[in-house]
Design an enzyme around this catalytic site. Structure first.
Site, PDB file in Angstrom:
ATOM      1  N   PRO A  86       0.861  -1.307   0.052  1.00 30.68           N
ATOM      2  CA  PRO A  86       0.091   0.077  -0.044  1.00 30.68           C
ATOM      3  C   PRO A  86       0.810   1.202  -0.063  1.00 30.68           C
ATOM      4  O   PRO A  86       0.435   2.346  -0.155  1.00 30.68           O
ATOM      5  CB  PRO A  86      -0.978  -0.158   1.228  1.00 30.68           C
ATOM      6  CG  PRO A  86      -0.196  -1.391   2.085  1.00 30.68           C
ATOM      7  CD  PRO A  86       0.510  -2.052   1.300  1.00 30.68           C
ATOM      8  N   GLU A 113       1.742  -8.417   9.014  1.00 37.86           N
ATOM      9  CA  GLU A 113       1.701  -6.980   9.127  1.00 37.86           C
ATOM     10  C   GLU A 113       2.708  -6.325   8.304  1.00 37.86           C
ATOM     11  O   GLU A 113       3.022  -4.960   8.451  1.00 37.86           O
ATOM     12  CB  GLU A 113       2.031  -6.640  10.698  1.00 37.86           C
ATOM     13  CG  GLU A 113       0.879  -6.697  11.318  1.00 37.86           C
ATOM     14  CD  GLU A 113       0.164  -8.057  11.646  1.00 37.86           C
ATOM     15  OE1 GLU A 113       0.930  -9.127  11.365  1.00 37.86           O
ATOM     16  OE2 GLU A 113      -0.968  -8.313  12.173  1.00 37.86           O
ATOM     17  N   ARG A 150      -4.665  -8.821 -20.390  1.00 38.14           N
ATOM     18  CA  ARG A 150      -5.498  -8.369 -21.348  1.00 38.14           C
ATOM     19  C   ARG A 150      -5.280  -7.351 -22.220  1.00 38.14           C
ATOM     20  O   ARG A 150      -5.695  -7.366 -23.318  1.00 38.14           O
ATOM     21  CB  ARG A 150      -6.873  -7.834 -20.592  1.00 38.14           C
ATOM     22  CG  ARG A 150      -6.980  -6.634 -20.010  1.00 38.14           C
ATOM     23  CD  ARG A 150      -8.200  -6.235 -19.142  1.00 38.14           C
ATOM     24  NE  ARG A 150      -9.186  -5.788 -20.004  1.00 38.14           N
ATOM     25  CZ  ARG A 150      -9.294  -4.591 -20.785  1.00 38.14           C
ATOM     26  NH1 ARG A 150      -8.280  -3.720 -20.604  1.00 38.14           N
ATOM     27  NH2 ARG A 150     -10.326  -4.181 -21.401  1.00 38.14           N
ATOM     28  N   ASP A 164     -11.494   1.094 -23.905  1.00 44.70           N
ATOM     29  CA  ASP A 164     -11.361   1.050 -22.356  1.00 44.70           C
ATOM     30  C   ASP A 164     -11.866   2.445 -21.648  1.00 44.70           C
ATOM     31  O   ASP A 164     -11.419   3.597 -22.208  1.00 44.70           O
ATOM     32  CB  ASP A 164     -10.334   0.661 -21.876  1.00 44.70           C
ATOM     33  CG  ASP A 164     -10.108  -0.984 -22.007  1.00 44.70           C
ATOM     34  OD1 ASP A 164     -10.933  -1.585 -22.417  1.00 44.70           O
ATOM     35  OD2 ASP A 164      -9.013  -1.444 -21.777  1.00 44.70           O
TER      36      ASP A 164
HETATM   37  N1  ADE Z   1      -1.012  -5.011   0.226  1.00 48.20           N
HETATM   38  C1  ADE Z   1      -1.905  -4.533   1.016  1.00 48.20           C
HETATM   39  N2  ADE Z   1      -2.755  -3.720   0.527  1.00 48.20           N
HETATM   40  C2  ADE Z   1      -2.280  -3.431  -0.878  1.00 48.20           C
HETATM   41  C3  ADE Z   1      -2.657  -2.527  -1.698  1.00 48.20           C
HETATM   42  N3  ADE Z   1      -3.673  -1.418  -1.599  1.00 48.20           N
HETATM   43  N4  ADE Z   1      -2.019  -2.396  -2.947  1.00 48.20           N
HETATM   44  C4  ADE Z   1      -0.821  -3.155  -3.129  1.00 48.20           C
HETATM   45  N5  ADE Z   1      -0.403  -4.039  -2.208  1.00 48.20           N
HETATM   46  C5  ADE Z   1      -1.306  -4.298  -0.832  1.00 48.20           C
END
Ligand code: ADE
Length: 225
Positions: A86, A113, A150, A164
């Site tokens: 993230p 975590e 794709r 798209d």
């Molecule tokens: N791992 C956990 N959440 C994630 C996200 N939003 N994007 C990429 N990998 C992740």
């Protein structure tokens, strides 16, 4: 193209790789996708892949050794190594196009975590699929794989992805199928007219209208930075 995915949950990929367009692309040799169980590379007698973080406060953290060894084993001179996190760069259609030009992707799925910070040094690119936190990188790696495969030559009709959503910074225009009228809702007359110029104009106008209503940020052209 070849895609190698490193995960501690290989079973999560079984349905994904055996369904619909991805399955067909693999069958037609447009892409080769291999799932690697990180545990297989663990040198721990119990095949451990995670441990408590130094300093306390966090749960289990993925250890560097199995992931470094897996990457050493799989990497070639053409590999682009992607870490799902993230904290990565936010993914979008332009990035999907860029990745679809690569010969070899290695995708590392983070989990629990977190992962040992040193794992980041392996990655050419860290990607987030959006501003929310999932339990691991498995679903995000499938999102990347699906969106890239794709776009590979011969996987779907090229016209499909030229139209798209997000191409030309516009959302997709509306489409309809049978019946002409359903529960009082009619297919727009222009689509039944057979008049190609008018149909094209209608679609352009509708795409622009929808984008203005729903995603004005796309029209500002700053979404792909
Ligand atoms: N791992 C956990 N959440 C994630 C996200 N939003 N994007 C990429 N990998 C992740």
């Amino acid at each position: 193209m070849r895609i190698d995915i490193l995960t501690i949950f290989p079973e999560m990929f079984e349905v994904f790789l055996n369904t619909s367009i991805i399955k067909r692309a693999i069958g037609n040799k447009k892409v080769e996708i291999k799932i690697h169980d990180i545990r297989k590379y663990s040198k721990d007698p119990h095949k451990k892949v995670d441990d408590y973080g130094y300093g306390g406060g966090r749960g289990m953290v993925l250890m560097p050794q199995p992931i470094f060894d897996a990457v050493d084993d799989i990497k070639t001179k053409d590999s682009k190594i992607i870490l799902m996190t993230p904290q990565g760069k936010k993914y979008n259609q332009k990035e999907a196009y860029n990745l679809s030009k690569e010969k070899h992707l290695i995708i590392i799925c983070g989990h629990y975590e977190g992962f040992d910070e040193r794992i980041r040094t392996l990655a050419d690119l860290e990607i987030s699929i959006g501003d929310y936190v999932l339990t691991g990188g498995e679903l995000p790696s499938m999102v990347i794989t699906d969106s890239v495969v794709r776009l590979l030559d011969g996987v779907i009709e090229e016209e499909s992805h030229l139209n798209d959503s997000f191409n030309n910074n516009l959302l997709d225009y509306p489409v309809y199928t049978k019946p002409v009228e359903f529960r009082g809702m009619k297919v727009p007359d222009v689509l039944l007219s057979g008049h190609h110029e008018n149909i094209k104009k209608f679609r352009q106008e509708e795409a622009l209208k929808k984008t203005k209503e729903r995603r004005p940020d796309l029209l500002e052209g700053d979404n792909y930075e």
